[in-house]
Design a protein around this motif. Structure first.
Motif, PDB file in Angstrom:
ATOM      1  N   GLY A 143       4.208  -7.651 -27.628  1.00 36.25           N
ATOM      2  CA  GLY A 143       3.257  -6.701 -27.061  1.00 36.25           C
ATOM      3  C   GLY A 143       1.914  -7.315 -26.719  1.00 36.25           C
ATOM      4  O   GLY A 143       0.943  -6.611 -26.483  1.00 36.25           O
ATOM      5  N   ARG A 144       1.832  -8.652 -26.750  1.00 40.12           N
ATOM      6  CA  ARG A 144       0.586  -9.379 -26.492  1.00 40.12           C
ATOM      7  C   ARG A 144      -0.539  -8.953 -27.436  1.00 40.12           C
ATOM      8  O   ARG A 144      -1.707  -9.090 -27.130  1.00 40.12           O
ATOM      9  N   LEU A 145      -0.135  -8.412 -28.601  1.00 35.84           N
ATOM     10  CA  LEU A 145      -1.084  -8.109 -29.679  1.00 35.84           C
ATOM     11  C   LEU A 145      -1.387  -9.398 -30.451  1.00 35.84           C
ATOM     12  O   LEU A 145      -0.452 -10.087 -30.879  1.00 35.84           O
ATOM     13  N   PRO A 146      -2.646  -9.741 -30.651  1.00 37.88           N
ATOM     14  CA  PRO A 146      -2.960 -11.012 -31.353  1.00 37.88           C
ATOM     15  C   PRO A 146      -2.260 -11.170 -32.689  1.00 37.88           C
ATOM     16  O   PRO A 146      -1.711 -12.233 -32.996  1.00 37.88           O
ATOM     17  N   LEU A 147      -2.274 -10.123 -33.548  1.00 40.97           N
ATOM     18  CA  LEU A 147      -1.625 -10.243 -34.853  1.00 40.97           C
ATOM     19  C   LEU A 147      -0.126 -10.494 -34.706  1.00 40.97           C
ATOM     20  O   LEU A 147       0.432 -11.387 -35.360  1.00 40.97           O
ATOM     21  N   ALA A 148       0.531  -9.723 -33.827  1.00 39.91           N
ATOM     22  CA  ALA A 148       1.968  -9.888 -33.639  1.00 39.91           C
ATOM     23  C   ALA A 148       2.292 -11.263 -33.069  1.00 39.91           C
ATOM     24  O   ALA A 148       3.282 -11.907 -33.459  1.00 39.91           O
ATOM     25  N   LEU A 149       1.451 -11.747 -32.164  1.00 43.72           N
ATOM     26  CA  LEU A 149       1.664 -13.081 -31.581  1.00 43.72           C
ATOM     27  C   LEU A 149       1.537 -14.158 -32.656  1.00 43.72           C
ATOM     28  O   LEU A 149       2.345 -15.105 -32.714  1.00 43.72           O
ATOM     29  N   ARG A 150       0.525 -14.022 -33.515  1.00 47.79           N
ATOM     30  CA  ARG A 150       0.324 -15.026 -34.565  1.00 47.79           C
ATOM     31  C   ARG A 150       1.484 -15.030 -35.559  1.00 47.79           C
ATOM     32  O   ARG A 150       1.935 -16.090 -36.001  1.00 47.79           O
ATOM     33  N   ILE A 151       1.963 -13.829 -35.912  1.00 46.16           N
ATOM     34  CA  ILE A 151       3.086 -13.745 -36.854  1.00 46.16           C
ATOM     35  C   ILE A 151       4.339 -14.380 -36.248  1.00 46.16           C
ATOM     36  O   ILE A 151       5.027 -15.180 -36.904  1.00 46.16           O
ATOM     37  N   ALA A 152       4.633 -14.027 -34.991  1.00 44.43           N
ATOM     38  CA  ALA A 152       5.825 -14.581 -34.339  1.00 44.43           C
ATOM     39  C   ALA A 152       5.743 -16.098 -34.248  1.00 44.43           C
ATOM     40  O   ALA A 152       6.712 -16.819 -34.547  1.00 44.43           O
ATOM     41  N   ALA A 153       4.556 -16.606 -33.851  1.00 47.59           N
ATOM     42  CA  ALA A 153       4.393 -18.055 -33.727  1.00 47.59           C
ATOM     43  C   ALA A 153       4.463 -18.738 -35.096  1.00 47.59           C
ATOM     44  O   ALA A 153       5.049 -19.823 -35.244  1.00 47.59           O
ATOM     45  N   ALA A 154       3.886 -18.099 -36.113  1.00 50.29           N
ATOM     46  CA  ALA A 154       3.930 -18.679 -37.460  1.00 50.29           C
ATOM     47  C   ALA A 154       5.361 -18.753 -37.977  1.00 50.29           C
ATOM     48  O   ALA A 154       5.761 -19.754 -38.603  1.00 50.29           O
ATOM     49  N   ASN A 155       6.134 -17.712 -37.740  1.00 48.12           N
ATOM     50  CA  ASN A 155       7.539 -17.731 -38.172  1.00 48.12           C
ATOM     51  C   ASN A 155       8.306 -18.843 -37.472  1.00 48.12           C
ATOM     52  O   ASN A 155       9.122 -19.547 -38.091  1.00 48.12           O
ATOM     53  N   LEU A 156       8.058 -19.011 -36.180  1.00 47.04           N
ATOM     54  CA  LEU A 156       8.736 -20.082 -35.445  1.00 47.04           C
ATOM     55  C   LEU A 156       8.269 -21.458 -35.916  1.00 47.04           C
ATOM     56  O   LEU A 156       9.053 -22.419 -35.947  1.00 47.04           O
ATOM     57  N   HIS A 157       6.998 -21.558 -36.279  1.00 42.99           N
ATOM     58  CA  HIS A 157       6.465 -22.841 -36.741  1.00 42.99           C
ATOM     59  C   HIS A 157       7.187 -23.307 -38.008  1.00 42.99           C
ATOM     60  O   HIS A 157       7.382 -24.520 -38.231  1.00 42.99           O
ATOM     61  N   GLU A 158       7.608 -22.320 -38.836  1.00 41.09           N
ATOM     62  CA  GLU A 158       8.324 -22.659 -40.065  1.00 41.09           C
ATOM     63  C   GLU A 158       9.801 -22.936 -39.812  1.00 41.09           C
ATOM     64  O   GLU A 158      10.538 -23.254 -40.730  1.00 41.09           O
ATOM     65  N   ARG A 159      10.260 -22.769 -38.571  1.00 38.76           N
ATOM     66  CA  ARG A 159      11.655 -23.034 -38.216  1.00 38.76           C
ATOM     67  C   ARG A 159      11.688 -24.050 -37.069  1.00 38.76           C
ATOM     68  O   ARG A 159      11.959 -23.721 -35.917  1.00 38.76           O
ATOM     69  N   PRO A 160      11.388 -25.301 -37.350  1.00 38.68           N
ATOM     70  CA  PRO A 160      11.233 -26.307 -36.276  1.00 38.68           C
ATOM     71  C   PRO A 160      12.494 -26.534 -35.454  1.00 38.68           C
ATOM     72  O   PRO A 160      12.404 -26.996 -34.311  1.00 38.68           O
ATOM     73  N   ARG A 161      13.662 -26.196 -36.011  1.00 39.05           N
ATOM     74  CA  ARG A 161      14.895 -26.440 -35.257  1.00 39.05           C
ATOM     75  C   ARG A 161      15.313 -25.233 -34.393  1.00 39.05           C
ATOM     76  O   ARG A 161      16.238 -25.356 -33.596  1.00 39.05           O
ATOM     77  N   GLN A 162      14.657 -24.123 -34.603  1.00 36.84           N
ATOM     78  CA  GLN A 162      15.043 -22.928 -33.844  1.00 36.84           C
ATOM     79  C   GLN A 162      14.310 -22.909 -32.501  1.00 36.84           C
ATOM     80  O   GLN A 162      13.118 -23.201 -32.407  1.00 36.84           O
ATOM     81  N   THR A 163      15.041 -22.555 -31.470  1.00 36.76           N
ATOM     82  CA  THR A 163      14.424 -22.440 -30.154  1.00 36.76           C
ATOM     83  C   THR A 163      13.652 -21.125 -30.061  1.00 36.76           C
ATOM     84  O   THR A 163      13.907 -20.171 -30.809  1.00 36.76           O
ATOM     85  N   ILE A 164      12.711 -21.084 -29.125  1.00 40.14           N
ATOM     86  CA  ILE A 164      11.969 -19.841 -28.881  1.00 40.14           C
ATOM     87  C   ILE A 164      12.927 -18.754 -28.412  1.00 40.14           C
ATOM     88  O   ILE A 164      12.851 -17.601 -28.839  1.00 40.14           O
TER      89      ILE A 164
END
Length: 523
Positions: A58-79
């Motif tokens: 939703g281009r909400l800053p908090l939601a964007l940060r959470i999604a990016a942080a979760n992906l950062h902890e999963r280096p092998r997972q694609t976007i």
């Protein structure tokens, strides 16, 4: 600096604080925020997936940060892989940090919701069931079943809590907020009744607007009274439809299965607006939804009316065989009903199909049967004008020009006397077309000018474009090149607005032929 999801009006009033409202991030900035957390390499490797992830958050800053942080902890997972998980499951539940339950989108929304008064909470839950993107306070009052002032106070409370935004009198929820509202309202006992109230409100409002657009509309039902909205003229009704279109169309999609009776009523009342604002292909999708809903409701009169709108749309698409089959179905349905006025209209539309098929004698026969039915009806005069116009067209196709002029003149006179601008525009245009073929350019120009004037009052850009096109051609034939170019330029702009590529190309060619030094005069 103080940040809050609430509007903090007290600080503004007491302390003179300057308030800055922050919207969601633009797409480019949302992707950049993901890039800063996730790293350029992963985002650059999947640029489209990164944009889709920004949209899913939703281009909400908090939601964007959470999604990016979760992906950062999963280096092998694609976007793309993470996006599939997010889109396919509990999107709100996924937008949380595993070891920090307080850092979650749902938690933030929950905190705002818990501080609302009971009426605002109930309003919030019901808004989660609204299919469309936004609505007015009046429509929201229909949804809640509360008086409008009480509903308006609840909407204001939701705006104060950052759960709703207001723009030009229309209230809208962010996608993720709406997910949360729908989640809370999932077990709400009155949700279905609320949706029915809202849909009924739209039927009543659309009926009032449609009366301004289609003076000859024949409805197989009585709209709710009194109408919740009043309209002074055709253009006011069109502007209202323009503002409400997305909301109404979304409700139609939901109502087909849940409220079929109201669904076919809405599609029928949208027909006049659809003719002016949507392409035939887009119209066909919505109108066939109405036919299916009428069949599901088991209402023969409704099926005939819904199918009748489809007939005209098939005609505009050039599917003349399908249009004839549709028109015959409508006539067969209406011969079994005690409604001579509706049957007269159906016969007239069947005549149009016969005319396109070159079956002139059959066209004239059904038009004359239609006029015979109308002569005995006290309220049949307006439709008499419409059928006379169609009969004139059949005479024109058969080469009986004087008979055609007589019918067109009758149609134009009837339409003008009854304030039917659309009917007047069609009839005057037909007179202009015929006089042009007979070589009388002065009369051609006169009638097309009258057609344009009536079309402007009706608001149908296709009618206006066609009239200006023919006026330009007549002016060129009369030697007034400057005025011809001005009129053809107006027609071209309107053709482009309405995505009429074929006529736009013809108008460009006519303008090119009028350019200084052009070797070929316009035709």
């Amino acid at each position: 600096m103080v940040t809050s999801r609430a509007r903090l009006l007290g600080l503004v009033a007491r302390d003179g604080a300057q308030r800055l409202n922050l919207a969601v991030l633009p797409e480019e900035e949302a992707v950049e925020l993901i890039r800063r957390i996730l790293g350029p390499a992963r985002v650059d490797a999947e640029p489209d997936a990164a944009k889709a992830l920004a949209a899913a958050a939703g281009r909400l800053p908090l939601a964007l940060r959470i999604a990016a942080a979760n992906l950062h902890e999963r280096p092998r997972q694609t976007i793309a892989g993470y996006l599939a998980e997010l889109s396919g499951g509990d999107r709100l539940g996924s937008l949380t940090v595993d070891d920090d339950p307080d850092t979650a989108v749902r938690t933030v929304f929950s905190h705002s919701y818990r501080h609302l008064n009971p009426v605002a909470q109930q309003t919030f839950r019901l808004l989660g069931a609204v299919p469309g993107p936004d609505l007015t306070a009046s429509a929201a009052a229909a949804l809640t079943g509360l008086p409008e002032p009480e509903t308006a106070a609840a909407l204001s409370a939701l705006c104060d809590a950052g759960l709703l935004t207001e723009r030009h009198g229309r209230y809208q929820m962010h996608d993720l907020v709406k997910l949360y509202a729908a989640e809370l309202g999932g077990a709400e006992a009155g949700t279905e009744a609320a949706l029915e109230r809202l849909t009924t409100w739209y039927v009543a409002a659309c009926a009032a607007a449609d009366r301004c657009l289609k003076a000859d509309q024949i409805l197989p039902f009585t709209p709710p009274e009194p109408p919740p909205v009043a309209f002074g003229d055709t253009l006011a009704a069109l502007h209202w439809f323009d503002a409400e279109a997305d909301a109404i169309i979304a409700i139609v999609a939901v109502a087909e299965q849940r409220l079929p009776r109201l669904c076919w009523q809405l599609t029928m009342l949208l027909a006049g607006w659809l003719e002016r604002r949507r392409t035939p292909a887009e119209r066909l999708v919505l109108l066939t939804t109405g036919v299916r809903a009428a069949q599901a409701a088991g209402d023969t009169a409704a099926q005939a009316s819904a199918e009748s709108s489809v007939t005209g749309t098939l005609y505009y698409l050039g599917r003349f065989d399908d249009a004839m089959a549709s028109a015959r179905r409508v006539v067969e349905l209406r011969r079994g009903l005690d409604d001579p006025k509706a049957l007269a209209l159906s016969l007239s539309r069947l005549g149009i199909s016969y005319g396109h098929a070159g079956r002139d004698a059959e066209a004239v026969a059904v038009y004359e049967e239609s006029l015979a039915l109308l002569r005995d009806l006290p309220d049949g005069r307006l439709l008499t004008g419409t059928v006379s116009n169609n009969l004139g067209w059949a005479h024109y196709l058969a080469g009986r020009h004087q008979d055609a002029i007589g019918c067109y003149t009758t149609a134009a006179d009837v339409a003008r006397s009854l304030g039917d601008n659309r009917g007047a525009s069609f009839a005057e245009g037909n007179l202009g077309l015929l006089h042009g073929e007979l070589g009388d350019e002065e009369r051609r120009l006169l009638h097309w000018r009258r057609s344009a004037e009536a079309g402007e009052k009706d608001g149908d850009r296709r009618l206006i474009a066609n009239a200006y096109d023919h006026m330009g051609q007549a002016l060129a034939a009369l030697g007034d090149t400057a005025q011809a170019r001005e009129h053809l330029g107006r027609a071209l702009a309107l053709y482009e607005e309405t995505e009429n590529a074929e006529d736009a190309d013809a108008a460009r060619a006519a303008l090119a032929a009028l350019a200084p030094g052009a070797a070929v005069p316009p035709r």
